[in-house]
Design a protein around this motif. Structure first.
Motif, PDB file in Angstrom:
ATOM      1  N   VAL A  47       0.846  -1.203   0.000  1.00 26.38           N
ATOM      2  CA  VAL A  47       0.000   0.000   0.000  1.00 26.38           C
ATOM      3  C   VAL A  47       0.880   1.252   0.000  1.00 26.38           C
ATOM      4  O   VAL A  47       0.620   2.211  -0.739  1.00 26.38           O
ATOM      5  N   LEU A  48       1.931   1.233   0.814  1.00 21.88           N
ATOM      6  CA  LEU A  48       2.864   2.364   0.831  1.00 21.88           C
ATOM      7  C   LEU A  48       3.542   2.532  -0.524  1.00 21.88           C
ATOM      8  O   LEU A  48       3.709   3.651  -1.009  1.00 21.88           O
ATOM      9  N   GLU A  49       3.933   1.420  -1.124  1.00 25.44           N
ATOM     10  CA  GLU A  49       4.599   1.482  -2.420  1.00 25.44           C
ATOM     11  C   GLU A  49       3.681   2.085  -3.487  1.00 25.44           C
ATOM     12  O   GLU A  49       4.094   2.950  -4.257  1.00 25.44           O
ATOM     13  N   ALA A  50       2.442   1.652  -3.516  1.00 24.34           N
ATOM     14  CA  ALA A  50       1.480   2.190  -4.484  1.00 24.34           C
ATOM     15  C   ALA A  50       1.229   3.675  -4.226  1.00 24.34           C
ATOM     16  O   ALA A  50       1.175   4.484  -5.164  1.00 24.34           O
ATOM     17  N   THR A  51       1.090   4.030  -2.958  1.00 26.65           N
ATOM     18  CA  THR A  51       0.862   5.435  -2.604  1.00 26.65           C
ATOM     19  C   THR A  51       2.086   6.275  -2.958  1.00 26.65           C
ATOM     20  O   THR A  51       1.961   7.420  -3.407  1.00 26.65           O
ATOM     21  N   HIS A  52       3.275   5.705  -2.784  1.00 26.42           N
ATOM     22  CA  HIS A  52       4.512   6.399  -3.148  1.00 26.42           C
ATOM     23  C   HIS A  52       4.531   6.697  -4.653  1.00 26.42           C
ATOM     24  O   HIS A  52       4.879   7.810  -5.071  1.00 26.42           O
ATOM     25  N   ILE A  53       4.143   5.725  -5.447  1.00 29.77           N
ATOM     26  CA  ILE A  53       4.111   5.917  -6.902  1.00 29.77           C
ATOM     27  C   ILE A  53       3.086   6.987  -7.282  1.00 29.77           C
ATOM     28  O   ILE A  53       3.344   7.826  -8.150  1.00 29.77           O
ATOM     29  N   ILE A  54       1.944   6.988  -6.621  1.00 25.36           N
ATOM     30  CA  ILE A  54       0.941   8.035  -6.876  1.00 25.36           C
ATOM     31  C   ILE A  54       1.514   9.399  -6.496  1.00 25.36           C
ATOM     32  O   ILE A  54       1.362  10.378  -7.233  1.00 25.36           O
TER      33      ILE A  54
ATOM     34  N   ILE B 149       4.626  10.290  -6.492  1.00 22.79           N
ATOM     35  CA  ILE B 149       5.613  10.652  -7.513  1.00 22.79           C
ATOM     36  C   ILE B 149       4.914  11.215  -8.751  1.00 22.79           C
ATOM     37  O   ILE B 149       5.349  12.218  -9.317  1.00 22.79           O
ATOM     38  N   ALA B 150       3.828  10.563  -9.155  1.00 23.60           N
ATOM     39  CA  ALA B 150       3.082  11.043 -10.329  1.00 23.60           C
ATOM     40  C   ALA B 150       2.527  12.442 -10.092  1.00 23.60           C
ATOM     41  O   ALA B 150       2.614  13.317 -10.965  1.00 23.60           O
ATOM     42  N   VAL B 151       1.989  12.663  -8.892  1.00 18.16           N
ATOM     43  CA  VAL B 151       1.411  13.974  -8.561  1.00 18.16           C
ATOM     44  C   VAL B 151       2.506  15.031  -8.422  1.00 18.16           C
ATOM     45  O   VAL B 151       2.269  16.208  -8.694  1.00 18.16           O
ATOM     46  N   LEU B 152       3.691  14.620  -8.058  1.00 19.39           N
ATOM     47  CA  LEU B 152       4.834  15.536  -7.985  1.00 19.39           C
ATOM     48  C   LEU B 152       5.411  15.818  -9.362  1.00 19.39           C
ATOM     49  O   LEU B 152       5.532  16.973  -9.788  1.00 19.39           O
ATOM     50  N   VAL B 153       5.771  14.781 -10.088  1.00 19.06           N
ATOM     51  CA  VAL B 153       6.531  14.927 -11.325  1.00 19.06           C
ATOM     52  C   VAL B 153       5.669  15.411 -12.486  1.00 19.06           C
ATOM     53  O   VAL B 153       6.135  16.215 -13.303  1.00 19.06           O
ATOM     54  N   GLY B 154       4.429  14.983 -12.571  1.00 21.44           N
ATOM     55  CA  GLY B 154       3.562  15.419 -13.673  1.00 21.44           C
ATOM     56  C   GLY B 154       3.436  16.936 -13.751  1.00 21.44           C
ATOM     57  O   GLY B 154       3.782  17.546 -14.776  1.00 21.44           O
TER      58      GLY B 154
ATOM     59  N   PRO C  22       1.475  24.118  -6.606  1.00 18.32           N
ATOM     60  CA  PRO C  22       0.846  23.605  -5.383  1.00 18.32           C
ATOM     61  C   PRO C  22       0.480  22.118  -5.469  1.00 18.32           C
ATOM     62  O   PRO C  22       0.600  21.386  -4.486  1.00 18.32           O
ATOM     63  N   VAL C  23       0.078  21.676  -6.646  1.00 15.53           N
ATOM     64  CA  VAL C  23      -0.217  20.251  -6.834  1.00 15.53           C
ATOM     65  C   VAL C  23       1.065  19.448  -6.675  1.00 15.53           C
ATOM     66  O   VAL C  23       1.089  18.400  -6.015  1.00 15.53           O
ATOM     67  N   SER C  24       2.130  19.932  -7.256  1.00 16.52           N
ATOM     68  CA  SER C  24       3.427  19.275  -7.150  1.00 16.52           C
ATOM     69  C   SER C  24       3.878  19.183  -5.691  1.00 16.52           C
ATOM     70  O   SER C  24       4.450  18.177  -5.271  1.00 16.52           O
TER      71      SER C  24
ATOM     72  N   ILE D 250      15.844  16.518 -15.628  1.00 13.32           N
ATOM     73  CA  ILE D 250      16.882  15.483 -15.567  1.00 13.32           C
ATOM     74  C   ILE D 250      16.949  14.879 -14.167  1.00 13.32           C
ATOM     75  O   ILE D 250      17.015  13.651 -13.998  1.00 13.32           O
ATOM     76  N   ALA D 251      16.921  15.738 -13.150  1.00  6.22           N
ATOM     77  CA  ALA D 251      17.024  15.250 -11.772  1.00  6.22           C
ATOM     78  C   ALA D 251      15.837  14.358 -11.415  1.00  6.22           C
ATOM     79  O   ALA D 251      16.020  13.258 -10.877  1.00  6.22           O
ATOM     80  N   TRP D 252      14.613  14.797 -11.710  1.00 10.70           N
ATOM     81  CA  TRP D 252      13.447  13.985 -11.351  1.00 10.70           C
ATOM     82  C   TRP D 252      13.372  12.701 -12.162  1.00 10.70           C
ATOM     83  O   TRP D 252      12.954  11.658 -11.647  1.00 10.70           O
ATOM     84  N   THR D 253      13.802  12.747 -13.413  1.00  8.00           N
ATOM     85  CA  THR D 253      13.847  11.512 -14.205  1.00  8.00           C
ATOM     86  C   THR D 253      14.837  10.537 -13.579  1.00  8.00           C
ATOM     87  O   THR D 253      14.540   9.346 -13.428  1.00  8.00           O
ATOM     88  N   GLY D 254      15.983  11.031 -13.184  1.00  3.63           N
ATOM     89  CA  GLY D 254      16.976  10.187 -12.532  1.00  3.63           C
ATOM     90  C   GLY D 254      16.500   9.626 -11.209  1.00  3.63           C
ATOM     91  O   GLY D 254      16.754   8.466 -10.882  1.00  3.63           O
TER      92      GLY D 254
END
Length: 164
Positions: A30-37, A39-44, A72-74, A149-153
């Motif tokens: 659950v933490l892993e899935a939430t972490h990926i979400i 990341i998406a909300v940050l990086v997008g 703010p979303v990021s 570049i940093a966030w992709t890395g």
């Protein structure tokens, strides 16, 4: 310094949080899935803002409008990714820190983190002069490139860490 860092990792891994994450049946996935979400909300939104700094959509939205709606979303994504990342790390902190991708992830996180105040307290202070410009100042474009570049890395290194 390395001993201090190892002590912190050992303390985190031995904490109640570390034990809870290791032992609760469904908590880690659950933490892993939430972490990926997170990341998406940050990086997008961050990438969308960076693309605007690079000139994409300059006829549609100003830099200040893009910043007002996207950043703010990021920030919400950053909070989610940070909290879940610490929790995930706590389960196996010493093992994860010993993985080859760990220095890359942490180094790139530091680079991304330093890039933000350098941009906001640097070139962004004069944004009103170039908010609608088709071509933003070089410093803004460099900051956008460093960010992307940093966030992709960070994402790639994080995925490599997930399989250690």
């Amino acid at each position: 310094m390395l001993d201090f860092f190892n002590s912190l990792l050992t303390l985190l891994q031995g904490s109640a949080l570390g034990g809870w994450v290791r032992n609760a049946q469904y908590l880690y996935p659950v933490l892993e899935a939430t972490h990926i979400i997170g990341i998406a909300v940050l990086v997008g939104p961050a990438f969308t803002f960076d693309l605007r700094l690079l000139g994409v959509g300059h006829r549609v939205v100003s830099v200040t409008t893009a910043a007002r709606y996207l950043l703010p979303v990021s920030h919400i994504g950053l909070a989610i990714a940070f909290a879940t990342g610490i929790a995930l790390l706590s389960a196996q902190a010493t093992l994860v820190a010993g993985a080859g991708a760990a220095p890359w992830k942490f180094g790139l996180l530091i680079l991304a983190g330093v890039n933000v105040p350098v941009f906001h307290y640097g070139i962004y202070r004069s944004v009103e002069k170039w908010t609608d410009a088709a071509v933003t100042p070089v410093a803004a474009r460099v900051a956008a490139g460093v960010s992307m570049i940093a966030w992709t890395g960070v994402v790639f290194a994080g995925r490599l860490l997930a399989y250690t």
